[in-house]
Design a protein around this motif. Structure first.
Motif, PDB file in Angstrom:
ATOM      1  N   UNK A 336      -1.087   0.294   8.146  1.00 54.47           N
ATOM      2  CA  UNK A 336      -2.736   0.648   8.185  1.00 54.47           C
ATOM      3  C   UNK A 336      -3.029   1.883   7.576  1.00 54.47           C
ATOM      4  N   UNK A 337      -1.930   2.787   7.695  1.00 53.29           N
ATOM      5  CA  UNK A 337      -2.199   4.130   7.567  1.00 53.29           C
ATOM      6  C   UNK A 337      -2.699   4.368   5.842  1.00 53.29           C
ATOM      7  N   UNK A 338      -3.663   5.177   5.858  1.00 50.93           N
ATOM      8  CA  UNK A 338      -4.531   5.625   4.626  1.00 50.93           C
ATOM      9  C   UNK A 338      -3.521   6.389   3.542  1.00 50.93           C
ATOM     10  N   UNK A 339      -2.727   5.728   3.066  1.00 49.26           N
ATOM     11  CA  UNK A 339      -1.703   6.401   2.301  1.00 49.26           C
ATOM     12  C   UNK A 339      -1.897   5.987   0.667  1.00 49.26           C
ATOM     13  N   UNK A 340      -1.795   7.160  -0.041  1.00 46.58           N
ATOM     14  CA  UNK A 340      -2.057   6.582  -1.683  1.00 46.58           C
ATOM     15  C   UNK A 340      -0.964   5.589  -1.987  1.00 46.58           C
ATOM     16  N   UNK A 341      -1.245   4.871  -2.940  1.00 50.01           N
ATOM     17  CA  UNK A 341      -0.366   3.703  -3.370  1.00 50.01           C
ATOM     18  C   UNK A 341       0.192   4.363  -4.539  1.00 50.01           C
ATOM     19  N   UNK A 362       7.232  10.323  -7.180  1.00 46.05           N
ATOM     20  CA  UNK A 362       7.236  11.230  -6.299  1.00 46.05           C
ATOM     21  C   UNK A 362       8.176  12.320  -6.452  1.00 46.05           C
ATOM     22  N   UNK A 363       9.324  12.052  -7.304  1.00 46.43           N
ATOM     23  CA  UNK A 363       9.978  13.268  -7.802  1.00 46.43           C
ATOM     24  C   UNK A 363       9.912  13.368  -9.380  1.00 46.43           C
ATOM     25  N   UNK A 364      10.200  14.613  -9.742  1.00 41.92           N
ATOM     26  CA  UNK A 364       9.629  14.792 -11.157  1.00 41.92           C
ATOM     27  C   UNK A 364      11.007  14.436 -12.134  1.00 41.92           C
ATOM     28  N   UNK A 408       4.699  15.886   3.556  1.00 40.69           N
ATOM     29  CA  UNK A 408       3.307  15.860   3.146  1.00 40.69           C
ATOM     30  C   UNK A 408       3.268  14.740   2.066  1.00 40.69           C
ATOM     31  N   UNK A 409       4.397  14.168   1.599  1.00 41.01           N
ATOM     32  CA  UNK A 409       4.178  13.210   0.325  1.00 41.01           C
ATOM     33  C   UNK A 409       4.322  11.848   0.770  1.00 41.01           C
ATOM     34  N   UNK A 410       3.301  11.092   0.711  1.00 42.25           N
ATOM     35  CA  UNK A 410       3.707   9.566   1.121  1.00 42.25           C
ATOM     36  C   UNK A 410       3.065   8.719  -0.229  1.00 42.25           C
ATOM     37  N   UNK A 411       3.596   7.558  -0.269  1.00 39.80           N
ATOM     38  CA  UNK A 411       3.333   6.582  -0.911  1.00 39.80           C
ATOM     39  C   UNK A 411       3.599   5.158  -0.555  1.00 39.80           C
ATOM     40  N   UNK A 412       2.243   4.487  -0.547  1.00 42.16           N
ATOM     41  CA  UNK A 412       2.753   3.033  -0.321  1.00 42.16           C
ATOM     42  C   UNK A 412       3.106   2.359  -1.451  1.00 42.16           C
ATOM     43  N   UNK A 413       3.932   1.571  -1.315  1.00 42.06           N
ATOM     44  CA  UNK A 413       4.495   0.963  -2.488  1.00 42.06           C
ATOM     45  C   UNK A 413       3.866  -0.443  -2.618  1.00 42.06           C
ATOM     46  N   UNK A 414       3.321  -0.750  -3.859  1.00 40.21           N
ATOM     47  CA  UNK A 414       2.601  -2.060  -4.166  1.00 40.21           C
ATOM     48  C   UNK A 414       3.140  -2.744  -5.378  1.00 40.21           C
ATOM     49  N   UNK A 415       2.936  -3.685  -5.545  1.00 42.44           N
ATOM     50  CA  UNK A 415       3.828  -4.641  -6.534  1.00 42.44           C
ATOM     51  C   UNK A 415       2.996  -4.452  -7.921  1.00 42.44           C
TER      52      UNK A 415
END
Lengths: 415, 415
Positions: A336-341, A362-364, A408-415
């Motif tokens: 449920x966390x409000x993390x960018x996708x 996430x990485x360059x 500090x960097x989070x990404x929720x993985x979506x299809x």
């Protein structure tokens, strides 16, 4: 019996680094408290100037402390005069040597100005906006092209005639450059005068600025006197240090919190601010009473991060960010966390870990991803990934999970 | 086989103190002789700029050397571009601190400009005029308001951006003032740029100036390059020393010969010029061949004084002035001498000598007249007057006689 000497209200003096002049407390030209009292007696609001360069970057918290002070004046019943330096932005630096003074087109300037105003809350109710755009009489947005575009050569000569070379070379940055033999183009001497002339044009009672603006703000006062206008006070605020707790908050130093960052990102960054900077953050970015906060720096950080995030996103979103941050950093993912996708659509499977971190942005680069993973900064659902070559076979295996880099960097993985 | 390297004609190089640039002799941008050759090939005249400030004083011989050079270019088939700085004269010095840059009204500037043009010979045939106003295509009179009046702020900023503070402070007079702590107002940095911009506006091939103008003339060349124009050469002439043979000829130093002085006064002053200055006077103010003049300084002085006087008043008047001067200085009055008149109409008789000298305007006051008479400087018809109280009974006694003070001031007394 003399009138009692008025003192400055707390909302005004909070966080103040400098106020000038500060002379005879009964003289409305020498003491801001007396000017406030005089204006109140006359039933008129003070006119409080803040100039901004519409040169395009997003507003970050470092900028926001000046807008917060401007807002405090608005809430105190005064008129914020926001000056957008459209004319100077269009001229830029004719020598093309200054990276900070690029020549912008009329369209670019207009677009930047409108981005700024949106960030300041132009379309928001005053409760969530940085400035109060709603209450009548509390805000004037002015463009300096209004008075600079028509300025002719005799007027420019008159303006230049008010300053001397010695005065300009006493200015800190000019002095250093002249001393070190770094060329100073002549038009650079004109800019402080033009900025000062803005104060003449809008009849400012007060000008806000960072402590690095003292020279220019004082110039405004001098020019007002030269043009037989009422003179302004300079109210200077400190330069906010960035997240590193050392250097000025600045995009180019990568130590910023953007005004529009999502709650989790904002909260996560703020609760890591260096101990030495916490009190300044509390004073300059919140309305919290420093004395009533817990002494424990970790608790103070959290209270500050919560208050700042709440001021931008509301208290509920801020509290959610606080609990999400605790969960993620602690290591147990929470769907449920409000993390960018981040989308998996472009990722080729089977995918190795180093490739995944770079493929979702996430990485360059893959090599940076390898380094980060080896350094122990990479996690999936809170579990550390230690092998850069760890393989994932399909999108289905990752969908809905949270990828994390550092704290500090989070990404929720979506299809 | 390379073209032969052209050399400069004598009329051009005569008296020259500096010429720049003086680089590759075959490059029309680096060598004036090559530019001359190029222009001749193209069948176009060179455009030779000289700027003057219409600030009111009469033209004296010190100024005239630049006009003489300009005239030499005219006679060589080129176009004199005389720039009257009406715009800058009207602006003056906005700080009011400079005595040499008083703000003048539009009417004053127009009146001064017209006085200048008259002195330069606007209404005279080219034989007696300083400049050739007659021959078509040889003279352009331009007013710098033409291009400065409409200059707006972006253009001024662009102009300022072409120079640096270090460059300006390297300029001799600014350097001295900055070094001694004498304030330099910022607009003073703009004036050399405006003068330089004049060269851009008129497409000058050559700019004339005194050696004290090198900085400004070089600025014109720099600005032409900046604005992608052909570049000018700077041709500098020496600063003429005054009658004292030491200091610059300047009205305020009282060592001048005015362009409009009568033949006797002009001749008398010139034949007293100090020995060290004679050769410069010959070179800069006459067309005489220095080598063919007598070695005896006294004879050289006379030849120079005769030639200069003749150039302004014609040879006959000059010769008469020469013989009158000899007579008067020698002591025997000559009723035919071409001496300015002074009226006795306002003199009260009987009149004492000291009163007479002040009443006809030769001395500024009675006390000065007493001092001069006691000092042996006063003569009537060549006879020294030794007693300040010597009395004259009636106008009839003096009418037609010549009153003399020192060696240069003569008045023929008329009823």
């Amino acid at each position: 019996m003399p009138d009692s000497i008025p003192s400055l209200p707390d909302w005004l003096s909070r966080g103040m680094a400098d106020l000038f002049p500060a002379g005879d407390p009964s003289d409305a030209d020498q003491a801001l408290a007396a000017r406030l009292a005089q204006a109140e007696k006359e039933g008129r609001p003070l006119r409080v100037k803040l100039g901004i360069d519409p040169t395009g970057s997003n507003i970050h918290l470092g900028h926001s402390i000046l807008f917060r002070k401007l807002r405090a004046f608005q809430d105190g019943g005064h008129t914020a005069v926001l000056i957008i330096g459209d004319f100077t932005a269009r001229i830029g630096d004719p020598t093309g040597k200054s990276a900070t003074r690029v020549q912008l087109s009329k369209e670019q300037v207009a677009a930047n100005a409108s981005t700024y105003l949106r960030q300041l809350g132009q379309d928001q109710p005053k409760e969530t906006a940085l400035l109060d755009f709603e209450t009548p009489g509390r805000l004037e947005v002015r463009y300096n092209s209004e008075w600079l575009e028509g300025m002719d050569l005799p007027a420019v000569i008159g303006l230049l005639g008010t300053g001397t070379v010695g005065q300009m070379l006493a200015k800190d940055d000019f002095s250093k450059r002249y001393g070190s033999g770094t060329p100073i183009a002549l038009h650079e001497f004109l800019y402080p005068l033009l900025q000062g002339y803005d104060s003449v044009a809008v009849n400012a009672d007060v000008e806000l600025g960072g402590t690095d603006q003292k020279f220019n703000v004082a110039m405004g006062r001098d020019l007002q006197r030269h043009f037989n206008k009422g003179t302004q006070f300079g109210l200077l605020l400190p330069i906010l240090v960035g997240l590193d707790g050392v250097q000025k908050m600045s995009k180019s130093l990568g130590n910023v919190v953007g005004l529009e960052e999502d709650p989790l990102s904002m909260y996560s960054k703020l609760e890591k601010v260096g101990d030495a900077a916490i009190d300044d953050y509390v004073t300059l970015l919140t309305d919290l009473d420093l004395a009533s906060l817990p002494d424990n720096p970790r608790e103070k950080q959290k209270a500050m991060a919560l208050a700042v995030t709440a001021s931008r996103h509301g208290i509920e979103a801020a509290q959610k960010a606080q609990s999400d941050a605790a969960t993620l950093v602690g290591g147990s993912g929470d769907a449920g966390a409000d993390v960018p996708e981040a989308s998996l659509a472009e990722v080729n499977f089977p995918a190795k870990a180093f490739y995944l971190f770079s493929a979702v942005g996430i990485c360059a680069s893959s090599s940076e991803a390898r380094r980060q993973i080896k350094g122990g900064a990479a996690r999936l659902e809170g579990e550390k990934i230690t092998d850069p070559n760890q393989e994932f076979t399909s999108a289905a295996e990752l969908e809905g999970k949270v990828l994390q880099l550092g704290k500090k960097t989070f990404r929720r993985l979506v299809a």
